[in-house]
Design an enzyme around this catalytic site. Structure first.
Site: not given
Ligand code: 13P
Length: 340
Positions: A220, A178
């Site tokens: 992500k 992420e």
């Protein structure tokens, strides 16, 4: 490394019509969320709240492929004594765990942050696996402002993300990678595009250098979007088009899937953007959600810390999960919201 297991778990995380529930708020962050609804944050209230979410069996079964947990939550039991992890697996959903240790100021780079938590990560992953986790999450934060991000911030955060991902795979845990470019500030959408492109190019180069199996990871990312305080904010269609353009430019098709963060978008915006992107298919990877706020905002308000509101809060959660499940297939329409 068990390649088959990693690939199987990663593809289950992005299964058709499903996405991830990010319920891994640290104790500090969940306190802020509870303050907003007038609920004291303590171990019991945090447990009750998360039990409400994970106990929403229909929502979990139909639309939630996995749940990202916080260290405290993965060890907690529901009121009746069942481990919270079991509520998740009973619904056919996969438990995961946030393993980064949060951010610290990056030396010599005023205003920028580095995510920490690599020390002892392998041992922690083994313990989390015993508690039921099959995937992990590490969030790097990149801010946009005057003179930032610096190369130092992009390179050090990207290197740490890739090190984390490799360690996860070595321990048979699927990494969610992420790198979040924040939407705070007044920058326009093209600035977000350029910074996101720079960050993603760097991250995938580092993932290659660290020999990470792309089929066994989930990305992500942020969407490409105007800053919250921008004078003229780009339309939903522009967000969808520019986000898909940057992802096609930077993310190899071998990656198991893409699951967006909501990053401060409203519930409806996050759903609409996801649906518009999927309408632009066929795309090289499954594209779905890994929302925290955009899934929890409404059920949190409805719940407000009261046992008598649990059923209504679960209905609110099921509705949001269903809307995002439709969006993950490009099938959400604003009328679906009204029909609820
Ligand atoms: P938001 O969807 O609220 O941005 O949270 C997702 C997340 O996991 C941030 O790390």
């Amino acid at each position: 490394m068990n390649r088959d297991q990693l690939v199987k778990t990663a593809s289950a995380m992005v299964a058709k019509g499903k996405g991830l529930l990010a319920a891994d708020e640290s104790s500090g962050t969940i306190k802020k969320r509870f303050d907003a609804i007038g609920v004291e944050s303590n171990e019991t209230s945090r447990r009750d709240y998360r039990e409400m979410l994970f106990g929403a069996q229909a929502a979990m079964k139909n639309n939630i492929s996995g749940v990202i947990l916080y260290d405290e939550t993965i060890r907690q039991n529901a009121k009746a004594g069942t481990p919270l992890v079991k509520l998740i697996t009973d619904a056919g959903s996969i438990p995961g765990i946030k393993v980064d240790k949060g951010t610290k100021p990056l030396p010599f780079c005023p205003g920028e942050l580095i995510t920490e938590g690599l020390d002892g990560l392998g041992e922690r992953l083994d313990e989390y696996a015993k508690l039921g986790a099959r995937f992990a999450k590490w969030r790097a934060v990149i801010d946009i402002g005057t003179g930032i991000p610096t190369h130092t911030a992009v390179n050090t955060n990207s290197h740490a993300l890739a090190r984390y991902a490799a360690i996860c795979q070595e321990h048979d845990i699927v990494p969610i990678v992420e790198p979040e470019v924040l939407m705070d500030g007044g920058h326009d959408i093209d600035t977000c595009f350029n910074v996101t492109q720079w960050v993603l190019k760097t991250v995938f180069q580092d993932l290659y250098y660290q020999r990470v199996l792309l089929e066994g990871m989930v990305l992500k990312p942020n969407m490409v979007i105007s800053g919250k305080k921008a004078a003229n904010r780009a339309s939903a269609q522009q967000v969808a088009e520019k986000t898909i353009r940057v992802l096609k430019d930077c993310v190899p098709p071998a990656v198991a899937g893409i699951a967006f963060l909501s990053g401060g978008q409203s519930d409806a915006e996050a759903t609409e953007h996801l649906s518009l992107m999927n309408q632009m298919g066929p795309l090289p990877w499954p594209v779905t959600f890994s929302y925290g706020r955009a899934l929890q905002h409404e059920p949190q308000k409805v719940w407000s810390g009261k046992a008598e509101n649990v059923a209504a809060a679960q209905r609110a959660f099921a509705h949001r999960a269903h809307m995002n499940g439709l969006a993950a297939q490009g099938q959400w329409k604003s009328e679906a919201e009204k029909a609820a």
